[in-house]
Design a protein around this motif. Structure first.
Motif, mmCIF file in Angstrom:
data_model
loop_
_atom_site.group_PDB
_atom_site.id
_atom_site.type_symbol
_atom_site.label_atom_id
_atom_site.label_comp_id
_atom_site.label_asym_id
_atom_site.label_seq_id
_atom_site.Cartn_x
_atom_site.Cartn_y
_atom_site.Cartn_z
ATOM 1 N N GLY A 8 0.983 -1.084 0.038
ATOM 2 C CA GLY A 8 -0.122 0.120 0.003
ATOM 3 C C GLY A 8 0.982 1.215 -0.230
ATOM 4 O O GLY A 8 1.873 1.361 0.473
ATOM 5 N N CYS A 13 -3.691 5.162 -1.608
ATOM 6 C CA CYS A 13 -4.897 4.704 -0.676
ATOM 7 C C CYS A 13 -5.800 6.100 -0.647
ATOM 8 O O CYS A 13 -7.066 6.047 -0.606
ATOM 9 C CB CYS A 13 -4.521 4.247 0.676
ATOM 10 N N GLN A 17 -9.713 6.066 -1.704
ATOM 11 C CA GLN A 17 -10.816 6.461 -0.619
ATOM 12 C C GLN A 17 -11.499 7.678 -1.163
ATOM 13 O O GLN A 17 -12.705 7.894 -1.024
ATOM 14 C CB GLN A 17 -9.930 6.833 0.526
#
Length: 90
Positions: A8, A13, A17
């Protein structure tokens, strides 16, 4: 070796999101269902009118249709498919 690997990336990320939040905030899934239902209804109306549309299937905005020479034999109509493909590119 691999157990120390951290998966990640914080930037990736955060981007993922943000996309998920936009999908929820803007009701994109609901809109796809509404537009997809309308699209499917209209394609089915065209199928009733034109023998070259053999089968229509799909969900939401991901629809597919078979272009055929004859609905009984379901022989593909590749020439018509190519013509539609060319026109759609324009």
């Amino acid at each position: 070796m691999l157990q120390n690997w951290k998966c990640g990336n914080p930037v990736s990320c955060a981007a993922g999101q943000a996309v998920l939040e936009a999908i929820k905030r803007e009701n994109i899934q609901e809109n796809c269902c509404l537009v997809g239902d309308y699209f499917l209804k209209e394609i089915n109306n065209l199928q009733d009118k034109y023998e070259c549309i053999g089968d229509v299937r799909g969900c939401g905005l991901m629809l597919g249709l078979d272009l055929v020479k004859n609905r009984e034999t379901k022989e593909p109509n590749s020439e018509l498919t190519s013509q539609i493909h060319e026109v759609s590119k324009d």
